[in-house]
Motif scaffolding. Sequence first.
Motif, PDB file in Angstrom:
ATOM      1  N   GLN A 213       0.983  -1.091  -0.047  1.00 10.31           N
ATOM      2  CA  GLN A 213       0.118   0.029   0.128  1.00 10.31           C
ATOM      3  C   GLN A 213       0.995   1.259  -0.115  1.00 10.31           C
ATOM      4  O   GLN A 213       1.781   1.259   0.830  1.00 10.31           O
ATOM      5  CB  GLN A 213      -0.798   0.035   1.320  1.00 10.31           C
TER       6      GLN A 213
ATOM      7  N   ARG B 130      -3.283   3.844  -2.847  1.00 11.78           N
ATOM      8  CA  ARG B 130      -3.086   2.842  -3.920  1.00 11.78           C
ATOM      9  C   ARG B 130      -2.701   1.504  -3.148  1.00 11.78           C
ATOM     10  O   ARG B 130      -2.134   1.453  -2.131  1.00 11.78           O
ATOM     11  CB  ARG B 130      -1.929   3.215  -4.707  1.00 11.78           C
TER      12      ARG B 130
ATOM     13  N   LYS C 109      -9.932   6.871  -3.897  1.00 12.85           N
ATOM     14  CA  LYS C 109      -9.914   8.353  -3.897  1.00 12.85           C
ATOM     15  C   LYS C 109     -10.796   9.094  -3.103  1.00 12.85           C
ATOM     16  O   LYS C 109     -12.014   8.443  -2.988  1.00 12.85           O
ATOM     17  CB  LYS C 109     -10.130   8.840  -5.300  1.00 12.85           C
TER      18      LYS C 109
ATOM     19  N   THR D 181      -5.404  10.080  -2.933  1.00  6.64           N
ATOM     20  CA  THR D 181      -5.608   8.797  -3.575  1.00  6.64           C
ATOM     21  C   THR D 181      -4.795   7.711  -3.185  1.00  6.64           C
ATOM     22  O   THR D 181      -3.373   7.938  -2.739  1.00  6.64           O
ATOM     23  CB  THR D 181      -5.277   8.988  -5.187  1.00  6.64           C
TER      24      THR D 181
ATOM     25  N   TYR E  23      -3.930  -3.509  -9.528  1.00 16.13           N
ATOM     26  CA  TYR E  23      -3.771  -2.616  -8.598  1.00 16.13           C
ATOM     27  C   TYR E  23      -5.225  -1.904  -8.332  1.00 16.13           C
ATOM     28  O   TYR E  23      -5.981  -1.658  -9.269  1.00 16.13           O
ATOM     29  CB  TYR E  23      -2.651  -1.809  -8.530  1.00 16.13           C
ATOM     30  N   SER E  24      -5.349  -1.356  -7.155  1.00 17.01           N
ATOM     31  CA  SER E  24      -6.558  -0.725  -7.027  1.00 17.01           C
ATOM     32  C   SER E  24      -6.362   0.869  -6.374  1.00 17.01           C
ATOM     33  O   SER E  24      -5.283   0.962  -5.801  1.00 17.01           O
ATOM     34  CB  SER E  24      -7.626  -1.094  -5.994  1.00 17.01           C
ATOM     35  N   THR E  25      -6.966   1.760  -6.572  1.00 16.43           N
ATOM     36  CA  THR E  25      -7.034   3.031  -5.945  1.00 16.43           C
ATOM     37  C   THR E  25      -8.381   3.469  -5.251  1.00 16.43           C
ATOM     38  O   THR E  25      -9.281   2.920  -5.622  1.00 16.43           O
ATOM     39  CB  THR E  25      -6.712   4.198  -7.114  1.00 16.43           C
TER      40      THR E  25
ATOM     41  N   ARG F 244     -10.256  -0.380  -9.877  1.00 14.30           N
ATOM     42  CA  ARG F 244      -9.422  -1.353 -10.083  1.00 14.30           C
ATOM     43  C   ARG F 244      -9.356  -1.752 -11.579  1.00 14.30           C
ATOM     44  O   ARG F 244      -9.920  -2.794 -11.986  1.00 14.30           O
ATOM     45  CB  ARG F 244      -9.653  -2.504  -9.371  1.00 14.30           C
TER      46      ARG F 244
END
Lengths: 114, 115
Positions: free
Chosen positions: B6, B22, B78, B20, B74-76, B69
């Motif tokens: 992360q 990640r 926000k 944001t 990967y995913s964010t 995603r």
Amino acid sequence: AQSVTQLDSQVPVFEEAPVELRCNYSSSVSVYLFWYVQYPNQGLQLLLKYLSGSTLVKGINGFEAEFNKSQTSFHLRKPSVHISDTAEYFCAVSSRGAGNKLTFGGGTRVLVKP
Amino acid sequence: EAGVTQFPSHSVIEKGQTVTLRCDPISGHDNLYWYRRVMGKEIKFLLHFVKESKQDESGMPNNRFLAERTGGTYSTLKVQPAELEDSGVYFCASSRAGTGDEKLFFGSGTQLSVL
């Protein structure tokens, strides 16, 4: 709806003494039960889980937990703690079929003293 | 094998700003979860991705939170605009595809402070 109650927010214990961390849950459906541990500056790590079968579950690092359906409890025990067991411990449940959508308790901080 | 990563580990922003977060899951893990722990409270589920699709976003607090995603990797997450009550630790976790009780691996979290 589900809820998890960890009855002790902090547990001080001397090295080599036993420790028990209490966890009670409430759910209208069958659940899976988990204990996670978070060491300082690290992510949560699975200690053990109960899915079905024997109600006594053995996990990593010498921990074990017993599922008691009638008392809706899943208490965690270790017969002799080490300094390295100092961490925060989380009890969690998920509904059967809900995978890893977990409901957590508030956590119990264990401080092992020499 | 790399674990769940992360970024950032800490973030301090002012109310009204955008942040944001990640998460890079373990390679090959289709399931990705976001959880949050507000100070003094329980860790709470935010949402669940299966590959790039949102499987369950019932825990997202409001429309100031947007999770993506892209490509199923990967995913964010926000937060826009951030509010004081958004402060806490945001955890990401991942697991393999399967019957639903696969072992969950957690990242070490992002500590978000909104001032």
